[in-house]
Enzyme design. Structure first.
Site, short mmCIF file in Angstrom:
data_model
loop_
_atom_site.label_atom_id
_atom_site.label_comp_id
_atom_site.label_asym_id
_atom_site.label_seq_id
_atom_site.Cartn_x
_atom_site.Cartn_y
_atom_site.Cartn_z
N ASP A 184 34.48 10.82 3.87
CA ASP A 184 36.29 10.80 3.82
C ASP A 184 37.13 11.31 3.78
O ASP A 184 36.04 12.07 2.90
CB ASP A 184 36.58 8.61 3.68
CG ASP A 184 37.64 8.57 5.47
OD1 ASP A 184 38.56 9.68 6.01
OD2 ASP A 184 37.85 7.56 5.41
N ASP A 218 42.30 9.36 13.53
CA ASP A 218 41.67 8.11 14.16
C ASP A 218 41.53 7.77 15.52
O ASP A 218 43.50 7.39 16.02
CB ASP A 218 41.88 6.15 13.16
CG ASP A 218 41.11 6.75 11.60
OD1 ASP A 218 40.61 7.91 11.39
OD2 ASP A 218 41.07 5.98 10.90
C1 GLA Z 1 39.90 6.60 7.06
C2 GLA Z 1 38.67 7.00 8.52
C3 GLA Z 1 38.01 6.13 9.53
C4 GLA Z 1 37.28 4.94 8.37
C5 GLA Z 1 38.79 4.46 7.59
C6 GLA Z 1 37.82 3.50 6.41
O1 GLA Z 1 40.90 6.24 8.54
O2 GLA Z 1 39.11 8.22 9.20
O3 GLA Z 1 37.14 5.97 10.62
O4 GLA Z 1 36.57 5.40 7.74
O5 GLA Z 1 39.33 4.95 7.04
O6 GLA Z 1 38.93 2.77 5.92
#
Ligand code: GLA
Length: 440
Positions: free
Chosen positions: A200, A255
């Protein structure tokens, strides 16, 4: 003694003739060296100046960095990865038991047989601190037997296991990040038997993205274990430009959420990215929301069909243990999965768009094309395209297979070049076909 000569030649009147001769030879040599001294210094100065100039983005005599796709160890991810990830269904509420349940359900639901392979643990698997040796450790309450034991269990089912970290000082949920700990963490992952890493972008402290993501790539390669490397940088720095050289997949957007607008907006952001995808390196429009309850089954079919057309990773994100029959049917539609998993690895693209109605196509390795009629409008619509628009090769006739409507599998069966590929398509729905050129 007299030390007045700039070269430090000692005039010592007490020496005999021989010693005076040796000293004067040394003196001549040093004088010669002084003649060489200035050109050498000037040369070094010019060299350093050129080096400095080239480091300011004007490639002078230096080849530009090679960002062309490369295969990582063991030719990983030759088709888009398929599996399950804990985040969309459970967020930080994960335990060893939930991961095991998901692994079991992947097998018993028929998903493993349909091609799903990876069980990926997302954020919040860790303890809040590293151990005394600076290594990551799992939360002792939620993962009491540790990651190695969990990996062994997942492997015993014939599946592979993935894990999550961040290329920052903290993960997005606030656990210890991998930035500056790449070597130690990659070694832990390899030792535990991890097969897939999602990295991430939270708490990146503004450190250069290449330094961060390439740092982990090198650390993973150094372990010698084949680990699929999934970059989750949210599309911020156009990752398709640089990530194909160092990873197997990269997120192209922020996301996904479990609703129609979020899903369809992500699709709009994939337009034009098809040239960057291929075996071993894939655009990642994020994990699936199919079965999480925020869309209708028809919308979930649209979501799944679009991901297949996009040659996207198919990482289910629902609670597999409590999955409904319609959700299972969507996730295990083998003909739609075959579109996603085609070995040519060509990402599909949009060929027409009138605002509400779009036609998407994906060329397949056997000369057939997958064709998707997408109705984004609020009313049912009658939609058409032709084999010419799709780009199919000339043939005497075309076999058309309907991939969702099982009661209407061979819609018309044989088409000529002037025939239309057509369907009535529900609001937010799709009709999906595979069209094969046939020569008599
Ligand atoms: C980010 C990523 C998500 C998930 C969250 C976890 O937002 O883009 O896909 O992995 O972190 O905290």
């Amino acid at each position: 003694m007299n030390y007045n000569d700039p070269f430090g030649v000692v005039e010592d009147t007490s020496r005999n003739d021989k010693s005076i001769l040796i000293i004067s030879k040394k003196y001549i040599l040093m004088k010669k060296k002084s003649i060489l001294f200035f050109p050498v210094i000037t040369g070094i100065f010019v060299f350093l100046t050129l080096q400095f100039a080239t480091s300011f983005g004007q490639p002078f005599n230096k080849a530009p960095k090679d960002y062309s796709p490369k295969y990582l160890v063991d030719n990983l991810a030759q088709t888009p990865p398929m599996g399950w990830n804990s985040w969309n269904a459970f967020h930080t509420d994960i335990t060893e038991q939930k991961i095991k349940d998901a692994a079991q359900a992947l097998v018993s639901s028929g998903m493993k047989a349909a091609g799903y392979e990876y069980i990926n643990i997302d954020d919040a698997w860790m303890d809040t601190v590293r151990d005394a040796q600076g290594r990551l450790q799992p939360d002792p309450k939620r993962f009491p037997h540790g990651i190695k034991a969990l990996a062994d269990y997942v492997h015993s089912l014939g599946l592979k296991i993935g894990i999550y970290e961040s290329a920052g000082t903290k993960t997005c949920a606030g656990f210890p990040g991998s930035l500056y700990h790449e070597k130690t963490d990659a070694e832990s992952f390899a030792k535990w038997g991890i097969d897939y890493l999602k990295l991430d972008n939270c708490s990146n402290e503004g450190v250069d993205y290449m330094q961060r993501y390439e740092g982990m790539e090198k650390a993973l390669l150094a372990t010698g274990r084949p680990i699929v490397y999934s970059i989750c940088e949210w599309g911020v720095k156009d990752p398709y430009q640089w990530a194909p050289a160092i990873s197997n997949l990269w997120r192209t957007t922020g996301d996904i959420s479990d609703n129609w607008n979020s899903m369809i907006n992500i699709v709009d952001e994939q337009v034009g990215l098809e040239k960057y995808a291929g075996p071993g390196h894939w655009n990642d429009p994020d994990m699936l929301e199919v079965g999480n309850g925020g869309m209708t089954n028809s919308e979930y079919r649209t979501h799944f069909s679009l991901w297949a057309i996009l040659a996207a990773p198919l990482i289910a994100g629902n609670d597999l243990f409590h999955m409904t029959e319609p959700t299972r049917d969507i996730l295990t539609n083998k003909e739609v999965i075959a579109v996603d998993q085609d070995p040519a690895g060509k990402q599909g693209y949009k060929i027409s768009d009138d605002g509400n109605q779009e036609v998407w196509v994906k060329p397949m390795s056997d000369g057939s094309f997958a064709v998707l009629l997408l109705n984004r409008g609020e009313d049912r619509a009658f939609m058409t395209t032709t084999v010419e628009q799709v780009g199919l090769q000339k043939a005497t006739s075309y076999k058309v297979v309907n991939l969702w409507d099982r009661g209407n599998r061979y819609q018309a069966g044989t088409y000529s070049t002037t025939d239309l590929i057509r369907s009535s398509v529900a609001s937010h729905g799709v009709a999906m076909f595979r069209v094969y050129p046939e020569s008599k």
